[in-house]
Write a protein that holds these residues in place. Structure first.
Motif, PDB file in Angstrom:
ATOM      1  N   ALA A  25      -3.766 -22.823 -17.327  1.00 56.28           N
ATOM      2  CA  ALA A  25      -4.672 -22.249 -16.333  1.00 56.28           C
ATOM      3  C   ALA A  25      -4.112 -22.343 -14.913  1.00 56.28           C
ATOM      4  O   ALA A  25      -4.247 -21.395 -14.123  1.00 56.28           O
ATOM      5  N   THR A  26      -3.483 -23.442 -14.574  1.00 60.13           N
ATOM      6  CA  THR A  26      -2.933 -23.604 -13.224  1.00 60.13           C
ATOM      7  C   THR A  26      -1.827 -22.586 -12.963  1.00 60.13           C
ATOM      8  O   THR A  26      -1.814 -21.922 -11.915  1.00 60.13           O
ATOM      9  N   THR A  27      -0.924 -22.448 -13.906  1.00 59.94           N
ATOM     10  CA  THR A  27       0.164 -21.481 -13.764  1.00 59.94           C
ATOM     11  C   THR A  27      -0.385 -20.065 -13.738  1.00 59.94           C
ATOM     12  O   THR A  27       0.056 -19.229 -12.943  1.00 59.94           O
ATOM     13  N   HIS A  28      -1.356 -19.782 -14.577  1.00 65.13           N
ATOM     14  CA  HIS A  28      -1.976 -18.452 -14.606  1.00 65.13           C
ATOM     15  C   HIS A  28      -2.571 -18.113 -13.245  1.00 65.13           C
ATOM     16  O   HIS A  28      -2.387 -17.000 -12.734  1.00 65.13           O
ATOM     17  N   THR A  29      -3.248 -19.059 -12.643  1.00 64.68           N
ATOM     18  CA  THR A  29      -3.856 -18.835 -11.325  1.00 64.68           C
ATOM     19  C   THR A  29      -2.789 -18.547 -10.274  1.00 64.68           C
ATOM     20  O   THR A  29      -2.949 -17.653  -9.436  1.00 64.68           O
ATOM     21  N   LYS A  30      -1.694 -19.281 -10.318  1.00 65.79           N
ATOM     22  CA  LYS A  30      -0.598 -19.065  -9.361  1.00 65.79           C
ATOM     23  C   LYS A  30       0.035 -17.687  -9.547  1.00 65.79           C
ATOM     24  O   LYS A  30       0.310 -16.981  -8.571  1.00 65.79           O
ATOM     25  N   ILE A  31       0.268 -17.302 -10.788  1.00 57.46           N
ATOM     26  CA  ILE A  31       0.867 -15.991 -11.061  1.00 57.46           C
ATOM     27  C   ILE A  31      -0.088 -14.876 -10.651  1.00 57.46           C
ATOM     28  O   ILE A  31       0.327 -13.876 -10.048  1.00 57.46           O
ATOM     29  N   THR A  32      -1.361 -15.034 -10.942  1.00 59.41           N
ATOM     30  CA  THR A  32      -2.354 -14.037 -10.532  1.00 59.41           C
ATOM     31  C   THR A  32      -2.359 -13.883  -9.014  1.00 59.41           C
ATOM     32  O   THR A  32      -2.398 -12.763  -8.493  1.00 59.41           O
ATOM     33  N   GLY A  33      -2.286 -14.993  -8.303  1.00 63.92           N
ATOM     34  CA  GLY A  33      -2.225 -14.944  -6.850  1.00 63.92           C
ATOM     35  C   GLY A  33      -1.006 -14.183  -6.370  1.00 63.92           C
ATOM     36  O   GLY A  33      -1.086 -13.387  -5.424  1.00 63.92           O
ATOM     37  N   TYR A  34       0.128 -14.411  -7.010  1.00 61.13           N
ATOM     38  CA  TYR A  34       1.352 -13.697  -6.656  1.00 61.13           C
ATOM     39  C   TYR A  34       1.162 -12.198  -6.849  1.00 61.13           C
ATOM     40  O   TYR A  34       1.487 -11.395  -5.972  1.00 61.13           O
ATOM     41  N   TYR A  35       0.637 -11.795  -7.992  1.00 59.24           N
ATOM     42  CA  TYR A  35       0.454 -10.371  -8.288  1.00 59.24           C
ATOM     43  C   TYR A  35      -0.578  -9.718  -7.360  1.00 59.24           C
ATOM     44  O   TYR A  35      -0.548  -8.506  -7.174  1.00 59.24           O
ATOM     45  N   ASN A  36      -1.470 -10.497  -6.779  1.00 59.27           N
ATOM     46  CA  ASN A  36      -2.476  -9.957  -5.847  1.00 59.27           C
ATOM     47  C   ASN A  36      -2.002  -9.952  -4.395  1.00 59.27           C
ATOM     48  O   ASN A  36      -2.675  -9.405  -3.526  1.00 59.27           O
ATOM     49  N   THR A  37      -0.840 -10.544  -4.128  1.00 60.59           N
ATOM     50  CA  THR A  37      -0.328 -10.641  -2.767  1.00 60.59           C
ATOM     51  C   THR A  37       0.061  -9.274  -2.225  1.00 60.59           C
ATOM     52  O   THR A  37       0.677  -8.468  -2.923  1.00 60.59           O
ATOM     53  N   THR A  38      -0.307  -9.018  -0.966  1.00 59.98           N
ATOM     54  CA  THR A  38       0.004  -7.738  -0.321  1.00 59.98           C
ATOM     55  C   THR A  38       0.969  -7.897   0.856  1.00 59.98           C
ATOM     56  O   THR A  38       1.234  -6.929   1.556  1.00 59.98           O
ATOM     57  N   THR A  39       1.481  -9.089   1.093  1.00 59.08           N
ATOM     58  CA  THR A  39       2.277  -9.337   2.288  1.00 59.08           C
ATOM     59  C   THR A  39       3.784  -9.302   2.065  1.00 59.08           C
ATOM     60  O   THR A  39       4.539  -9.523   3.010  1.00 59.08           O
ATOM     61  N   PHE A  40       4.238  -9.014   0.860  1.00 59.45           N
ATOM     62  CA  PHE A  40       5.670  -8.915   0.624  1.00 59.45           C
ATOM     63  C   PHE A  40       6.183  -7.583   1.164  1.00 59.45           C
ATOM     64  O   PHE A  40       5.555  -6.544   0.971  1.00 59.45           O
ATOM     65  N   ARG A  41       7.313  -7.615   1.818  1.00 64.86           N
ATOM     66  CA  ARG A  41       7.891  -6.406   2.395  1.00 64.86           C
ATOM     67  C   ARG A  41       8.162  -5.335   1.347  1.00 64.86           C
ATOM     68  O   ARG A  41       7.944  -4.145   1.589  1.00 64.86           O
ATOM     69  N   PHE A  42       8.642  -5.752   0.181  1.00 65.38           N
ATOM     70  CA  PHE A  42       9.056  -4.783  -0.835  1.00 65.38           C
ATOM     71  C   PHE A  42       7.895  -3.954  -1.392  1.00 65.38           C
ATOM     72  O   PHE A  42       8.113  -2.902  -1.986  1.00 65.38           O
ATOM     73  N   THR A  43       6.651  -4.410  -1.186  1.00 63.71           N
ATOM     74  CA  THR A  43       5.507  -3.666  -1.731  1.00 63.71           C
ATOM     75  C   THR A  43       4.896  -2.692  -0.729  1.00 63.71           C
ATOM     76  O   THR A  43       3.965  -1.960  -1.077  1.00 63.71           O
ATOM     77  N   ASN A  44       5.380  -2.697   0.516  1.00 65.15           N
ATOM     78  CA  ASN A  44       4.868  -1.779   1.541  1.00 65.15           C
ATOM     79  C   ASN A  44       3.353  -1.846   1.697  1.00 65.15           C
ATOM     80  O   ASN A  44       2.675  -0.818   1.788  1.00 65.15           O
ATOM     81  N   GLY A  45       2.801  -3.044   1.680  1.00 65.83           N
ATOM     82  CA  GLY A  45       1.370  -3.230   1.885  1.00 65.83           C
ATOM     83  C   GLY A  45       0.518  -3.175   0.639  1.00 65.83           C
ATOM     84  O   GLY A  45      -0.679  -3.458   0.690  1.00 65.83           O
ATOM     85  N   LEU A  46       1.100  -2.808  -0.482  1.00 65.73           N
ATOM     86  CA  LEU A  46       0.360  -2.802  -1.746  1.00 65.73           C
ATOM     87  C   LEU A  46       0.382  -4.200  -2.335  1.00 65.73           C
ATOM     88  O   LEU A  46       1.250  -5.010  -2.022  1.00 65.73           O
ATOM     89  N   SER A  47      -0.553  -4.480  -3.224  1.00 70.05           N
ATOM     90  CA  SER A  47      -0.445  -5.717  -3.989  1.00 70.05           C
ATOM     91  C   SER A  47       0.775  -5.572  -4.900  1.00 70.05           C
ATOM     92  O   SER A  47       1.202  -4.448  -5.215  1.00 70.05           O
ATOM     93  N   VAL A  48       1.335  -6.675  -5.306  1.00 70.07           N
ATOM     94  CA  VAL A  48       2.466  -6.624  -6.231  1.00 70.07           C
ATOM     95  C   VAL A  48       2.043  -5.858  -7.480  1.00 70.07           C
ATOM     96  O   VAL A  48       2.782  -5.009  -7.990  1.00 70.07           O
ATOM     97  N   ARG A  49       0.838  -6.118  -7.956  1.00 71.44           N
ATOM     98  CA  ARG A  49       0.311  -5.447  -9.155  1.00 71.44           C
ATOM     99  C   ARG A  49       0.307  -3.930  -8.981  1.00 71.44           C
ATOM    100  O   ARG A  49       0.770  -3.184  -9.847  1.00 71.44           O
ATOM    101  N   ASP A  50      -0.210  -3.454  -7.833  1.00 71.94           N
ATOM    102  CA  ASP A  50      -0.279  -2.010  -7.596  1.00 71.94           C
ATOM    103  C   ASP A  50       1.103  -1.414  -7.396  1.00 71.94           C
ATOM    104  O   ASP A  50       1.391  -0.311  -7.874  1.00 71.94           O
ATOM    105  N   TRP A  51       1.968  -2.113  -6.691  1.00 74.82           N
ATOM    106  CA  TRP A  51       3.332  -1.638  -6.496  1.00 74.82           C
ATOM    107  C   TRP A  51       4.052  -1.530  -7.829  1.00 74.82           C
ATOM    108  O   TRP A  51       4.727  -0.536  -8.117  1.00 74.82           O
ATOM    109  N   LEU A  52       3.890  -2.534  -8.659  1.00 72.20           N
ATOM    110  CA  LEU A  52       4.566  -2.571  -9.946  1.00 72.20           C
ATOM    111  C   LEU A  52       4.111  -1.433 -10.864  1.00 72.20           C
ATOM    112  O   LEU A  52       4.886  -0.930 -11.671  1.00 72.20           O
TER     113      LEU A  52
END
Length: 75
Positions: A25-52
């Motif tokens: 559960a702890t790792t799942h929460t961390k990974i989910t947070g990563y996929y919901n992040t919108t501040t990475f340059r490579f995603t151009n403002g999208l969440s990682v999930r949406d960019w992917l």
């Protein structure tokens, strides 16, 4: 993880038991947070999930494996 489904073959690749692992559960929460992040340059403002979702199945699969490794879910 969220994958964009382009056709029936990709859907079959994604939705099968060989594409599932147990993550605590702890790792799942961390990974989910990563996929919901919108501040990475490579995603151009999208969440990682949406960019992917705009990437190929192969890229999504390898990206997912890399993330699982980064968070210690697999070796």
């Amino acid at each position: 993880f969220c994958y964009a489904i382009g056709d029936d073959e990709e859907a079959q690749q994604i939705h099968n038991t060989s594409n599932i692992i147990v993550v605590n559960a702890t790792t799942h929460t961390k990974i989910t947070g990563y996929y919901n992040t919108t501040t990475f340059r490579f995603t151009n403002g999208l969440s990682v999930r949406d960019w992917l979702a705009g990437q190929s199945y192969e890229y999504q699969y390898e990206f997912g494996l890399d993330i699982l490794r980064q968070f210690g879910a697999i070796e």
